[in-house]
Each structure stands twice: as C-alpha cells, then as structure tokens.
Write an enzyme that holds these catalytic residues in place. Structure first.
Site, PDB file in Angstrom:
ATOM      1  N   GLY A 188      -0.389   4.806  -3.421  1.00 32.80           N
ATOM      2  CA  GLY A 188      -0.496   4.756  -2.316  1.00 32.80           C
ATOM      3  C   GLY A 188      -1.803   4.116  -1.901  1.00 32.80           C
ATOM      4  O   GLY A 188      -3.265   4.381  -2.606  1.00 32.80           O
ATOM      5  N   SER A 189      -2.540   3.887  -0.955  1.00 34.30           N
ATOM      6  CA  SER A 189      -3.952   3.546  -0.058  1.00 34.30           C
ATOM      7  C   SER A 189      -5.088   4.973  -0.561  1.00 34.30           C
ATOM      8  O   SER A 189      -4.381   6.248  -0.460  1.00 34.30           O
ATOM      9  CB  SER A 189      -3.434   2.679   1.042  1.00 34.30           C
ATOM     10  OG  SER A 189      -3.287   4.152   2.033  1.00 34.30           O
ATOM     11  N   LYS A 191      -7.468   5.048   1.792  1.00 36.46           N
ATOM     12  CA  LYS A 191      -7.067   6.555   3.454  1.00 36.46           C
ATOM     13  C   LYS A 191      -5.661   7.120   3.306  1.00 36.46           C
ATOM     14  O   LYS A 191      -5.945   8.445   3.894  1.00 36.46           O
ATOM     15  CB  LYS A 191      -6.783   5.039   4.101  1.00 36.46           C
ATOM     16  CG  LYS A 191      -6.598   5.442   5.228  1.00 36.46           C
ATOM     17  CD  LYS A 191      -6.728   4.575   6.932  1.00 36.46           C
ATOM     18  CE  LYS A 191      -5.944   4.987   8.185  1.00 36.46           C
ATOM     19  NZ  LYS A 191      -5.561   3.803   8.878  1.00 36.46           N
ATOM     20  N   GLY A 193      -4.451   8.563   0.690  1.00 38.86           N
ATOM     21  CA  GLY A 193      -5.185   9.636  -0.032  1.00 38.86           C
ATOM     22  C   GLY A 193      -5.538  10.256   0.176  1.00 38.86           C
ATOM     23  O   GLY A 193      -5.395  11.437  -0.212  1.00 38.86           O
ATOM     24  N   GLU A 210      -2.481   7.950  -7.198  1.00 33.73           N
ATOM     25  CA  GLU A 210      -2.609   7.184  -7.785  1.00 33.73           C
ATOM     26  C   GLU A 210      -3.284   6.311  -6.923  1.00 33.73           C
ATOM     27  O   GLU A 210      -2.003   6.036  -5.783  1.00 33.73           O
ATOM     28  CB  GLU A 210      -1.405   6.278  -8.475  1.00 33.73           C
ATOM     29  CG  GLU A 210      -1.131   7.820  -9.619  1.00 33.73           C
ATOM     30  CD  GLU A 210      -2.088   8.017 -11.112  1.00 33.73           C
ATOM     31  OE1 GLU A 210      -2.810   6.873 -11.118  1.00 33.73           O
ATOM     32  OE2 GLU A 210      -2.043   9.015 -11.876  1.00 33.73           O
ATOM     33  N   CYS A 248      -1.470  -2.272  -7.258  1.00 33.56           N
ATOM     34  CA  CYS A 248      -2.863  -1.923  -7.222  1.00 33.56           C
ATOM     35  C   CYS A 248      -3.723  -2.455  -9.017  1.00 33.56           C
ATOM     36  O   CYS A 248      -4.966  -2.025  -9.006  1.00 33.56           O
ATOM     37  CB  CYS A 248      -2.328   0.007  -7.211  1.00 33.56           C
ATOM     38  SG  CYS A 248      -1.812   0.910  -8.805  1.00 33.56           S
TER      39      CYS A 248
END
Length: 481
Positions: A188-189, A191, A193, A210, A248
């Site tokens: 994910g993002s 933020k 993470g 990731e 991504c």
C-alpha cells in the site's frame, strides 16, 4: 473474546499441531489455490470489472495468469525449497556438520491493496503457504467485489482452520494490527506503511512493506522508427494500459533531453489513439479510477493553474464514470503536487533536461523508488544508471516485466519499502532459516578451553586463517604458517 481473537486462537492451534509443516499439506493447499483460480475465473473477471473496470484480457494478464504461473512455480520448487542447505564451519569446530533449515514463522497477516486485489492478495499467500504458515488475509475494502470473492472462495477451497479472510474497513485493519503476529506483509501507501511498521514495533514483529514511489522512465533519443514504436507501446501500456496507471511500479514521469522532447510528445500523441482508439473511454481497454476520492485527488493535481497550462494531450475527466483520459504534461513545475506526490493514475508528466545524463542527478535528489525504467541503447548510460542510482530494480527498454519473473526478487528500497518476494523469495520471506549444528563427542581441540597460554593463541591464529589440512601440517611442523 472477540470473533477475531477466536479466529487467531484457532489458527495458532492449527500451527501448533504441526500439520502446516508437512509437505503434503502445503502441496494440497497450493493445488487447491490453482483450482480456485481456474474454476472461479468468471467470478474474478466480474469482480475486477465491477471494482476497477478492468477488461478480461488485462485481468488475466496481470492477475489470474501471473498467479497460475506462480503457483505452478511453487509446486515445482517446493521440495527443494524445504530442504536444508549445508554450511561450512570453522576448523575449531572440527569434526562437525552444519545446515540451514527453513522453518515457518507462524501466524502471518497479509494486508493487500485494491489496485490488483487478487494478485497482491494471493501472490504473498502462495509464499506463506509454501513456507508452512497459517495466514489471515485482509483484502482492501476499496475493492469490495474482489474482497467478497476472495472471502467466499478461500473459505471454500483452502483449509479454513489455517487460512482465513477477514474483511472490513480501516477500523478492522487497525484492530488486526494491534494483535500479536509472527509476520506482517503489507502492500500500500507509504503513509499507511508507517502505521503498520509502528504497530508491528509494539510486538517486535518483522514486516515486509511493498510501498512504491515515483518511478521514473529515462527516455534517450532512439534512432530507428522500430525502436521508437516499440518503446511507445511499452511506455503507454505501463502508464495507461495497466490499471489506468494505478500501479506502484508503473511509470510516474518521464525524463528526456530538451532537444528530443517535442519529438517524444508527437510520438506519444500518435501512439495513444493507435493503442486506445480516438475515444479511449469507449475502447474498454482502460480501467477506471477506483473511487470518487481518488478521482478527485487526480483532478486536483490537474487543476493547479501551472499544471493545467502544461497539458499537451488529454485532460478530459468524467466524474460520473470515474474516467480520466490519457493525459500528457510537458514540464509541469517540479514543486507542484503532481511532481512531489505519487501520481497513481493516467497522468504522465514529461520533464526536460539539458542532457540525458542529468537524469541521474534528478533521480538521486528524490526518495528511492521501486523501479527505474530507461529506454536507451547507450551502454555507458546504462552502467551509470546501475552504479549511481538506487532503486528496487532497474529495467532497460521495457516496463513491468520484472513483476512477472519468479526468478527475480520484487521489492523496494528506502521509502519504496523493504523486504522482497516472488518465487523462492516469497518462501524465504515467510521462513526463518534456522542454523543446525551437529557435533561428535569423539574428538576435541584442546586449545578451545582454558587455561590459556601462548601456544593456544598461536593455534587460534592458525585455525582462523587456514583450512583443516594446513592446520594439521602446521601443528606437526610440516608447513610454515
């Protein structure tokens, strides 16, 4: 005790029973996962169409097909992966043997993303199963149809006492993160993470993150029309033809020399209708934006006055259908949000440089990214990109193919994440490589133990510098140290 805690207790009991460590269990679950992908193909197609507007071909290329390939790769390699590997020991341990034995970590939490709701859920699950773990999968609530299919099919095809799907919004994810896990795998993002990593720190839980980032494409001037056409197909497929740029490892922006910029823009303008038709919205070859929130975020990136002025192609937005046409921008301000935030959509900024070698300095001035793409035949430039930049991967003259390779690790570095998976690397991510040493009682080396003397020191110096035969010969005076 909540239902979630009861589920985790059942999973831990299953792991304690030892059945997930057996090769037969791992193999049966992988085969069942393969059956799920083949038998539920239509439902997967429908869910991806409903959540993201993905065409069946794109859905199979990027999710179902890659997963079938990955499961078969794991089935082929499983026996070898589970075997221990011999390791050398120092002379002071002679006679002894050692090996590295992989063991499952235990209870694993996988939190997946919405842009590839099946691929990013099941790819790590393949590794977790192959390694012998019990698993909770938390799909993204932003792809509700896909989440529902995952919950229904996994509970039907896989061992429900060892693998569970827990659906829900951010509050459910927050509650899961407060619990004790043996491994957390998050896609994910950046933020979110950081939130995942902070929660994992409370229990000293290892994590794989990731995350992504602003992946650049360096486009050098290409001489032949064939090379130019192939490069355009690969660039546009990665940017607009893969989940509408909501990926991504897709191209976030292009770096090009000023002298080549106008030609590049012309090539892209010509290639877009050839690839997506004169009206891309009607072509069904472009996915839709996942929801209104993300649509408005992308629209706001375009609505900045200086950014809007840099649009050289596209710019049409359709909020009712969550569609944004392929949009190309030439030299938007580098301080604008479109150049400081990950775009994650069908907006392609092109930044011009005095010379193509300046791309290295431009990239290094920004956070490390998941991938660097470079379209060039210049071998010297290729060497500079490899040696003077840092990223999860580097791909020359193509895009995204590294994701489909089971023989290559997939993962980021720095702010683009850490940890890696795919193929055997997925197995390693969800395993602990335990050192096992076996020693005989028959012989011993006296100088390992006190009382110490000068002879002990001399023998240690010899033992740590030479192989066993040399130590024997030196000890017997038949060889000089």
């Amino acid at each position: 005790m909540s239902q979630c805690e009861k589920d985790l207790e059942e999973l831990r009991e299953t792991f304690k029973s030892g059945k997930t460590r057996e090769e037969s269990w791992r193999r049966s679950q992988l085969k069942n996962l393969l059956r799920l992908l083949e038998e539920q193909e239509d439902d997967i197609f429908k869910a991806l169409k409903q959540d993201l507007g993905k065409h069946q071909v794109e859905a199979y290329r990027d999710e179902i097909g890659t997963l079938i390939k990955s499961v078969n790769y794991a089935l082929d390699g499983l026996k070898k992966w589970m075997c221990g590997k011999k390791a050398k020991l120092p002379i002071a341990a002679f006679p002894a043997s050692a090996e590295l034995v992989p063991e499952p970590l235990g209870l694993v939490l996988i939190i997946s993303s919405w842009n590839f709701p099946f691929g990013l859920s099941l790819e790590p699950l393949i590794g977790a199963i192959a390694a012998g773990n019990v698993v909770v999968l938390k799909p993204s609530e932003q792809a509700p149809a896909s989440s529902s299919v995952l919950a229904k099919t996994i509970s039907t095809y896989l061992d429900n006492k060892a693998i569970k799907v827990i659906e829900g919004d951010n509050s459910v994810g927050d509650k899961l993160l407060q619990l004790k896990w043996d491994k957390i795998f998050f896609t994910g993002s950046t933020k979110v993470g950081k939130i995942v990593m902070a929660a994992a720190a409370n229990h000293l839980t290892p994590v794989t993150l990731e995350l992504g980032g602003k992946c650049p494409a360096i486009v050098d001037s290409l001489s032949s029309s064939w090379d130019k056409n192939i490069a355009m197909k690969r660039i546009l497929s990665a940017k607009f033809g893969t989940c509408a740029g909501q990926v991504c490892l897709g191209i976030d922006y292009i770096l090009v020399e000023k002298t080549y910029a106008n030609e590049l823009v012309k090539l892209i303008k010509h290639a877009i209708p050839n690839t997506f038709g004169e009206n891309p919205k009607e072509s069904h070859s472009m996915s839709r934006i996942i929801n209104r929130t993300h649509f408005l975020r992308l629209k706001n990136l375009l609505d900045e006055p200086m950014v809007k002025a840099s649009i050289v192609h596209g710019g049409l937005t359709d909020e009712d259908n969550l569609f944004i046409e392929p949009t190309v921008l030439l030299d938007p301000p580098v301080q604008a949000a479109i150049m400081t935030e990950e775009v994650f959509g069908p907006l392609l900024p092109i930044i011009t440089l005095d010379k193509i070698e300046d791309s290295i300095e431009f990239i290094n001035a920004r956070p490390k990214t998941l991938t660097i793409y470079a379209f060039t035949k210049d071998e010297a430039l290729k060497k500079k990109i490899i040696s003077r930049t840092s990223s999860g991967s580097v791909v020359f003259n193509d895009t995204i193919i590294q994701y489909a390779a089971d023989t290559l690790p997939f993962g980021g570095v720095g702010q683009s994440g850490f940890g890696r998976y795919h193929g055997k690397f997925s197995f390693d991510t969800f395993s602990h490589e335990k050192a096992v040493v076996r020693r005989s009682f028959l012989t011993d080396i006296w100088f390992r133990y006190p009382p110490w003397n000068d002879k002990s020191l001399q023998l240690f110096r010899t033992a740590y510098r030479y192989d066993y035969l040399s130590v024997v010969l030196i000890t017997l005076g038949l060889k000089k140290p």
